[in-house]
Design an enzyme around this catalytic site. Sequence first.
Site, PDB file in Angstrom:
ATOM      1  N   ASP A  25       0.931  -0.978   0.011  1.00 44.60           N
ATOM      2  CA  ASP A  25      -0.044   0.200  -0.085  1.00 44.60           C
ATOM      3  C   ASP A  25       0.726   1.211  -0.068  1.00 44.60           C
ATOM      4  O   ASP A  25       1.819   1.322   0.694  1.00 44.60           O
ATOM      5  CB  ASP A  25      -0.825  -0.150   1.173  1.00 44.60           C
ATOM      6  CG  ASP A  25      -1.660   1.192   1.312  1.00 44.60           C
ATOM      7  OD1 ASP A  25      -2.630   1.504   0.305  1.00 44.60           O
ATOM      8  OD2 ASP A  25      -1.817   1.711   2.179  1.00 44.60           O
ATOM      9  N   GLU A  80       1.093  -0.368  -5.055  1.00 45.22           N
ATOM     10  CA  GLU A  80       0.244   0.634  -5.647  1.00 45.22           C
ATOM     11  C   GLU A  80       0.974   1.753  -5.899  1.00 45.22           C
ATOM     12  O   GLU A  80       1.273   2.499  -4.528  1.00 45.22           O
ATOM     13  CB  GLU A  80      -0.832   0.744  -4.482  1.00 45.22           C
ATOM     14  CG  GLU A  80      -2.097   1.865  -4.645  1.00 45.22           C
ATOM     15  CD  GLU A  80      -2.251   2.417  -3.503  1.00 45.22           C
ATOM     16  OE1 GLU A  80      -3.373   3.160  -3.634  1.00 45.22           O
ATOM     17  OE2 GLU A  80      -1.978   2.372  -2.098  1.00 45.22           O
TER      18      GLU A  80
END
Length: 679
Positions: free
Chosen positions: A358, A411
Amino acid sequence: MAKRSVKKDAEIPASKPVKTTKPKATKAIKPVSENLPEQQPQQLLAVEPYSRFTDFDVSLFQSGKHYKLYEKFGSHVVEHKGVIGTYFAVWAPNAQYISVMANFNGWNKGSHPLHVRWDGSGIWEGFIPNVGVGEVYKYFIKSSSGEELEKSDPFALRWEVPPLTGSIVADTYHEWQDELWMYTRHKHNNLAQPYSVYEVHLGSWARNWESPDEFYTYEQLIDKLVPYVKELGFTHVEFMPLAEHPYYPSWGYQVSGYFAASARYGTPQQLMRLIEAFHREGIGVIMDWVPSHFPGDIHALYRFDGTHLYEHADPRKGYHPDWKSYIFNYGRNEVRSFLISNAIFWLDRYHIDGLRVDAVASMLYLDYSRNHGEWEPNMFGGNENLEAISFLKDFNEACYSHFPDVQTIAEESTSFHGVSRPVFLGGLGFGMKWMMGWMHDTIKYFHEDPINRKYHHNQLTFSLIYAFTENFMLPFSHDEVVYGKGSMLRKMPGDEWQQFANLRLVYSYMFTHPGAKLLFMGSEFGQGDEWNYQHSLPWHLLEYPNHAGIKEAVKALNTLYKNEPALYEKQFSGDGFEWIDGGNVNDSIVVYSRKGNNPEDDVVVILNMTPVVRENYRVGVPDAGNWQEIFNSDEIGFWGSGVNNKGVTCSEAVNWHGRENSINITLPPLAASVFKRVK
């Protein structure tokens, strides 16, 4: 911390470094307390000197190269001097005193002090007799400044159900029954294989309609989530963070217990059985991993020993202005060992098949979400966070060296070079990267009324300019259906029929565009409202043919993707894509070919972005022969209008689109058609 029944604290004695004895050999996973004879009482100290660390372990830890710290730190049930008990170990170099406070001692801060190692490592440890699995505990820490703290164990394998914050002595022993999957995983996880991901937030995928405030457990989801993902045809499921987190509305992205599966949904072993069930059905499991930041909850990592231990002390590097959280100190070797050990832990103990990392962009740049004067350039005067970049390279090398058949997925939303390129070629080493530019451009394009799409044609075609600079995954993720952005369905223009037709069309575009695929839960049946983490998905919508039709279209697209080698064999290579007609701006039609290793597998994709039916539409094809429509998103079974091309279409020697042969077909409205040459 929740109130507990406590005894009057014993006087806290001064602690001196104590040289500990070497441990007896113990197994890392299997609990030592199983099948042991009844023990005779032993005269042992309240906290026995004991260690699982060798000098080499400490050296690796301090150099940032110890990747299995979960075998050393935390709480481990062991046998010592013929007595079963628990070994505790915690890193707190700036503490002057640490004790274990727990149920077994009435949460007494002074009765069970740990011993600090003599080697300056900052590791406190000790063996406490007759403490076993299930014991709830915390560390009482008196810092060098005299500040008193009560902290949960950073390496605890299990936590209490929030809002309680105690750590629990536990193990991760499980007799896995997924040998076939693990043996063949390299085939399923290969980048030259279909890779379609169903993204799930476990707490809101489904709940018991009789008790809507209660979560389904990992165990209960075995019979609900697993068959559903298999029915849809996805190759992988991705869980939003399942590591323990104190604040449910953070969706799991504010982690406190990095080594503990969230107790909201059950025990570690129950999660293992859920993962195992997916593996038995041939479905891989990806987990979101959050090494970018952590919350400032007083019981967790923040100022763990009274100093900025895990987070960077400089707020320009250590505080995240967007999420009001704290950023790891990637330049501290012990922190690097902690984080990489955590990644390896999930791959090792939980058989996770991939980690989606993330907020990588926030890690890469020192000026991320910061104004002028709020950040400090690196030694070369640039804005790159060199320590974080080095950490990410080490992380990826560690993951792929220990588990070569997994995937790491970034990401990352910027144009940072080489995110999914090997470290030895100067890249960060990820297996894939989210294609955020494609996602934003595609949503903007489809949001336009079809009559205006000819003015935005470049938003549809631009992605192919850079599509092969990385190994891209195409994400329609949770971030796109919250905070007023509207659901995927409500992003589409027009009346009800056109909205559903557009949604089938955009999914068809995703599944035929080069790259891996990701779709967030609820989007597969056209959820009308935005995702709400506090409630179950609106499963009643599947009673209506329009929503059921979207689900059937997604199933058919997954089948198409898996059955047609041209759609996956070269999905990360420019050799797998060729424009046939990308310039029909006025009609808002694009035509392209997807290519596999065998030319006989090539397919032709035609996307009609308007509600106008185009009859006698000529399309150039790669080769002469008989062409058959193998997919049409306008099928009646998908709640379409049923305009299709039945039977076989013979090519003609008519030069079109720069090709010697072409076919004459009918284009359905707001739909995708896929053709393949047949014998």
